[in-house]
Design a protein around this motif. Structure first.
Motif, PDB file in Angstrom:
ATOM      1  N   ASP A  94      -7.256  83.131  50.481  1.00 30.24           N
ATOM      2  CA  ASP A  94      -7.168  83.848  51.933  1.00 30.24           C
ATOM      3  C   ASP A  94      -5.510  84.003  52.214  1.00 30.24           C
ATOM      4  O   ASP A  94      -5.255  85.166  52.996  1.00 30.24           O
ATOM      5  CB  ASP A  94      -7.485  82.644  53.043  1.00 30.24           C
ATOM      6  CG  ASP A  94      -7.745  83.313  54.416  1.00 30.24           C
ATOM      7  OD1 ASP A  94      -8.341  84.149  54.529  1.00 30.24           O
ATOM      8  OD2 ASP A  94      -7.337  82.529  55.435  1.00 30.24           O
ATOM      9  N   TYR A  98      -4.721  87.793  53.208  1.00 31.17           N
ATOM     10  CA  TYR A  98      -3.975  88.129  54.654  1.00 31.17           C
ATOM     11  C   TYR A  98      -2.946  88.910  54.346  1.00 31.17           C
ATOM     12  O   TYR A  98      -2.627  89.667  54.891  1.00 31.17           O
ATOM     13  CB  TYR A  98      -3.569  86.677  55.123  1.00 31.17           C
ATOM     14  CG  TYR A  98      -2.715  86.748  56.322  1.00 31.17           C
ATOM     15  CD1 TYR A  98      -3.149  86.991  57.679  1.00 31.17           C
ATOM     16  CD2 TYR A  98      -1.302  86.599  56.219  1.00 31.17           C
ATOM     17  CE1 TYR A  98      -2.353  87.127  58.651  1.00 31.17           C
ATOM     18  CE2 TYR A  98      -0.546  86.793  57.310  1.00 31.17           C
ATOM     19  CZ  TYR A  98      -1.059  86.940  58.618  1.00 31.17           C
ATOM     20  OH  TYR A  98      -0.035  87.147  59.618  1.00 31.17           O
ATOM     21  N   THR A 165     -15.821  85.053  47.491  1.00 31.59           N
ATOM     22  CA  THR A 165     -14.545  85.591  47.370  1.00 31.59           C
ATOM     23  C   THR A 165     -14.525  86.928  46.597  1.00 31.59           C
ATOM     24  O   THR A 165     -13.224  87.572  46.681  1.00 31.59           O
ATOM     25  CB  THR A 165     -13.578  84.452  46.898  1.00 31.59           C
ATOM     26  OG1 THR A 165     -13.932  84.114  45.281  1.00 31.59           O
ATOM     27  CG2 THR A 165     -13.388  83.248  47.533  1.00 31.59           C
TER      28      THR A 165
END
Length: 166
Positions: A94, A98, A165
């Motif tokens: 993440d 991001y 993912t």
């Protein structure tokens, strides 16, 4: 087995169909069939071109990458230790995703490719697959390669961990 475009198309089609049924049953807003149709027709093209570029890229670059610098070993069994590893893995994934997405908005060359995703006038589940095919190559260098360096390649991560993912 190495992922290929056809496998990615089948998986994405299945996931899109399941989520579309959910969106039709519990609509957040009125769905526009034109954009859904465009996204559904665009998806196989996007995945085919992205995989055609990504596969040779990974074949050349992956052997040069150090693998699993964290040294964490994980088994296929679901245990408290593997769940803790998965939480750490997701946090790290993440983090990279991001910053990748922030870069897409901040740098003109990346924004130019990312605008296709944001051009959808009716955001729905199908918007998640509406990306320029070159984005996958950039994503490889900014997300997949660093994750491989830290935790090892996809073959080292159990399927139940990597499925969310990819």
């Amino acid at each position: 087995r190495e992922p290929d475009a056809w496998s990615a198309i089948r998986l994405a089609s299945f996931l899109m169909a399941v989520i579309l049924v959910f969106e039709l049953c519990v609509p957040g807003r009125r769905l526009h069939w034109r954009t859904l149709a465009f996204n559904a027709l665009y998806m196989p093209l996007y995945l085919t071109f992205a995989m055609a570029l990504l596969y040779p890229l990974t074949v050349v670059v992956d052997p040069w990458l150090p693998k699993n610098l964290t040294g964490i070993q994980v088994s296929d069994r679901i245990t408290p230790a593997s769940l803790a590893f998965f939480a750490l893995y997701l946090l790290c994934y993440d983090f990279f995703y991001y910053w990748f997405h922030r870069c897409q908005h901040a740098f003109g060359v990346m924004w130019r490719y990312h605008t296709l995703h944001h051009s959808d006038v009716n955001v729905s589940m199908s918007t998640s697959i509406r990306h320029h095919w070159l984005e996958e190559s950039i994503r490889y260098f900014l997300i997949a390669a660093p994750m491989s360096v830290l935790y090892g390649g996809p073959g080292r991560i159990p399927f139940w961990m990597s499925a969310g993912t990819g």
